[in-house]
Design an enzyme around this catalytic site. Structure first.
Site, short mmCIF file in Angstrom:
data_model
loop_
_atom_site.label_atom_id
_atom_site.label_comp_id
_atom_site.label_asym_id
_atom_site.label_seq_id
_atom_site.Cartn_x
_atom_site.Cartn_y
_atom_site.Cartn_z
N ASP A 160 20.90 59.46 17.12
CA ASP A 160 22.10 58.97 16.42
C ASP A 160 23.27 59.33 17.33
O ASP A 160 23.68 60.48 17.40
CB ASP A 160 22.21 59.65 15.05
CG ASP A 160 23.53 59.34 14.34
OD1 ASP A 160 24.33 58.53 14.87
OD2 ASP A 160 23.76 59.90 13.25
N LYS B 230 33.00 56.76 21.31
CA LYS B 230 32.29 55.60 20.75
C LYS B 230 33.27 54.50 20.29
O LYS B 230 32.94 53.33 20.31
CB LYS B 230 31.44 56.07 19.57
CG LYS B 230 30.47 55.03 19.04
CD LYS B 230 29.59 55.69 18.01
CE LYS B 230 28.69 54.73 17.28
NZ LYS B 230 27.92 55.43 16.25
N GLU C 111 22.64 51.62 12.31
CA GLU C 111 22.60 52.91 11.62
C GLU C 111 22.18 52.80 10.15
O GLU C 111 21.32 53.55 9.69
CB GLU C 111 23.97 53.58 11.73
CG GLU C 111 24.21 54.14 13.13
CD GLU C 111 25.67 54.30 13.47
OE1 GLU C 111 26.51 54.21 12.55
OE2 GLU C 111 25.99 54.49 14.65
N ASP D 286 27.72 54.04 4.37
CA ASP D 286 27.80 54.99 5.49
C ASP D 286 29.24 55.21 5.91
O ASP D 286 29.84 54.36 6.56
CB ASP D 286 26.95 54.47 6.66
CG ASP D 286 26.98 55.42 7.87
OD1 ASP D 286 27.79 56.38 7.87
OD2 ASP D 286 26.20 55.19 8.82
#
Ligand code: ADP
Ligand code: MG
Length: 618
Positions: free
Chosen positions: A24, A87, A187, A211
């Protein structure tokens, strides 16, 4: 390479099974996991005994590089050389992130707004790919030390809305870290996979995966049946997460202490310190009702009520995305069997409450929200290693994909919310006699006219052998692979001429832009339909004018002056109508021309057949 070991007790030779790890690669924290005795486990570090590796890199003197917790401490003491949230920059141009420039304590290069972002640290420039590779290398090192073996294959997760460029960048980062990236997985899909193993396989379930991490928000609606996961719809925001909750707290403190944005901009150290304190306060308020602290002369107290009032609008934004996803999946909240909470920010009680209120059900948070994505990645890795054959994964594409056809019309080849991987194709032909080249322009979006959609790329199918218009058979194939990367292939079937491209779009598309494209398509649906009808009428008129012209040339001998005159006259009327904007006038002119020329065409055909029969013996 496979390893062998000998079990001395049983006298058996064991071939060590292939190990593919799950990673992850988070905005805030990254984790590595693998399957141990059939169960996914995350790997903890030696000292802090935490499985979370803060996604932070610090560049010290003499080429020393710190990653994770050690680097996190430097955000305050050495912000210019400490890179976090990289990211957010993956696959982005500076233009994409310009609005957030003040958010970074390090230097994001803004000389060239068109090209991909670079980060300057000291006198070196780093791409987000290189920086992500440093984080991945650290995770690789961690698991290799833990298992005492080398590892070189991985599955890496990305947010559902990552586009091709961002997915490719993630792959490249893996490669740079010495990892063969076998699969890029969304994800929420990974998270649901982690929960899926506990789901009763005999019964179909519809699941919402919510999420909320540090930097991104994703909502996915999934259907699980017979061990098969199908993503019905996805939605989200690549610029909404726990960082924004922190920012809301910082803004609250700034207002209270009379600080303006400029003051923070001038004082990077203060700005980062407030950011860390805000996160501390937020985490404390997941349990307590009050947070109290000071920094220098500043009052950094915060009550749970104040906090919840400040963040409520942000959480409500996530609920809007949930509604949009449900709408896409054509489902009501009461059709959702389970709501799965993923990401550290779902520990905030108000998040759980508002999500539970919206879905009118208790949320599911039995697995650690920080670890669940990495665990799912490990399961996916295990599936790829061939250890769990009964599970399959399906994803969907968020926007329609298609090509431009005559008149600037969008011709959808893969509709939005189609399953990924998927393959679809259609045949086209040329519109001009002897046409040698055909431009294939690929677009993404929901509007009828390509000018309103997003261009992904184009290429030219060359060397089509000269043939009359309409004769070449041009086959266009769209192949969307499991990573969501699109390959477009065009071939002329009669001559086997072939050309293809893999689409690498130059810019990323944020979730907001994506949502805007969808909303636009609904708002403009009526006008789009009119535009399309007009363009289609014009295209048809053009085809008929061309064939009429050809007909007059070829069959002049069997037509009389009056017929030629009237045909020419009707063609001129059609030409005029075609240059106007009245589609009914165009269609009427087409009809009149067709009506008049139809009997002539019959006569021509009879004549041609009679000619062909002449001299033939039966
Ligand atoms: P990402 O997927 O973006 O890497 P994570 O899932 O690791 O993010 O979540 C990180 C976010 O979770 C951070 O914003 C962090 O502040 C927040 N977080 C972690 N623990 C808590 C907590 N106890 N209460 C509220 N937020 C938390
Ligand atoms: Mg995450």
């Amino acid at each position: 390479m496979a390893k062998f070991s000998i079990n001395l007790k049983e006298g058996k030779i064991n071939k060590e099974t292939e190990l593919i790890i799950g990673i992850d690669l988070g905005t805030t924290n990254s984790l590595v996991a693998y399957i141990k005795d059939g169960v996914p486990v995350t790997v903890k570090n030696e000292i802090q005994k935490s499985s979370l590796l803060p996604s932070i890199v610090h560049f010290g003197a003499a080429e020393t590089i710190l990653v994770g917790d050690a680097a996190k401490e430097r955000i305050v003491t050495d912000p210019a050389n400490t890179v976090y949230s990289v990211k957010r920059l993956m696959g982005k141009s500076f233009g994409d992130v310009a609005d957030f420039k003040q958010y970074f304590g390090y230097q994001v290069i803004d000389e060239d707004t068109e090209s991909l972002v670079k980060i300057r640290v000291k006198d070196r420039f780093y791409s987000p790919i290189e920086l992500s590779a440093i984080i991945l290398k650290e995770l690789k090192k961690r698991i290799e030390a833990n298992l005492n073996r080398t590892v070189n294959k991985a599955v890496i997760t990305v947010p559902a809305y990552f586009n091709d460029v961002q997915r490719q960048a993630t792959r490249d980062a893996g490669k740079l870290a010495g990892l063969d990236v076998l699969r890029i997985v969304n994800e929420p899909t990974a998270a649901s996979l982690a929960y899926g193993i506990t789901v009763d396989k005999s019964e179909g379930q519809t699941i919402a995966v919510y999420d909320l991490g540090g930097g991104t928000f994703d909502i996915s609606i999934l259907h699980i049946e017979d061990g098969i996961f199908e993503v019905l719809a996805t939605n989200g925001d690549t610029f909404l997460g726990g960082d924004d909750l922190d920012r809301a707290i910082v803004e609250l403190w700034m207002a209270r202490n009379g600080l303006d944005a400029e003051a923070l901009h001038q004082n990077k150290q203060l700005s980062q310190q407030l950011r860390l304190k805000a996160e501390e306060a937020k985490k404390a308020l997941s349990q307590a009702d009050k947070f109290e602290d000071t920094y220098e002369h500043l009052n950094l107290g915060l009550s749970k009520d104040e906090f919840e009032t400040a963040i409520k609008p942000l959480i409500e934004r996530t609920i809007k995305h949930c509604a949009a996803a449900l709408k896409d999946a054509e489902l009501d909240t009461n059709q959702i069997d389970h709501v799965i909470m993923v990401g550290g920010s779902t520990r905030t009680p108000l998040v759980k409450k508002l999500v539970a209120d919206y879905f009118k059900t208790a949320v599911n948070d039995t697995l650690d929200p920080d670890e669940v994505v990495a665990m799912g990645a490990a399961i996916q890795a295990d599936i790829l290693a061939g250890n769990q054959r009964e599970l399959l994964l399906l994803d969907v594409t968020p926007l329609s994909l298609g090509i431009e056809t005559v008149g600037g019309l969008m011709d959808v080849i893969i509709p939005r919310n189609s399953k990924v991987p998927s393959k679809a194709g259609r045949q086209y032909t040329t519109s001009v006699d002897g046409q040698k080249n055909l431009k294939v322009s690929v677009y993404q979006g929901e509007r009828d006219l390509v000018e309103h959609n997003r261009k992904l790329g184009e290429f030219i199918l060359k060397d089509i052998p000269p043939m009359p218009a309409g004769l070449p058979k041009i086959d266009i194939q769209f192949i969307l692979d499991a990573d969501g990367i699109l390959k477009v292939k065009a071939s002329e079937l009669r001559s086997a001429t072939e050309q293809s491209i893999a689409i690498k779009s130059p810019y990323s598309l944020s979730e907001e832009e994506m949502a805007k494209m969808l909303i636009d398509s609904i708002q403009h649906a009526e006008q789009d339909m009119k535009d399309r009808a007009l363009l289609e009428a014009r295209n048809e008129a053009q085809n008929i004018l061309l064939s009429t012209e050809k007909f007059l040339k070829q069959h002049r001998n069997i037509l009389n002056e009056k017929e030629i005159g009237r045909t020419t006259e009707l063609a001129t009327i059609l030409k005029e109508a075609k240059s106007g904007t009245d589609k009914d006038a165009i269609n009427k002119a087409i009809e009149e021309l067709n009506e008049f020329t139809a009997p002539l065409a019959h006569r021509a055909m009879d004549h041609t057949i009679a000619e062909a029969m002449k001299g033939k013996k039966i």
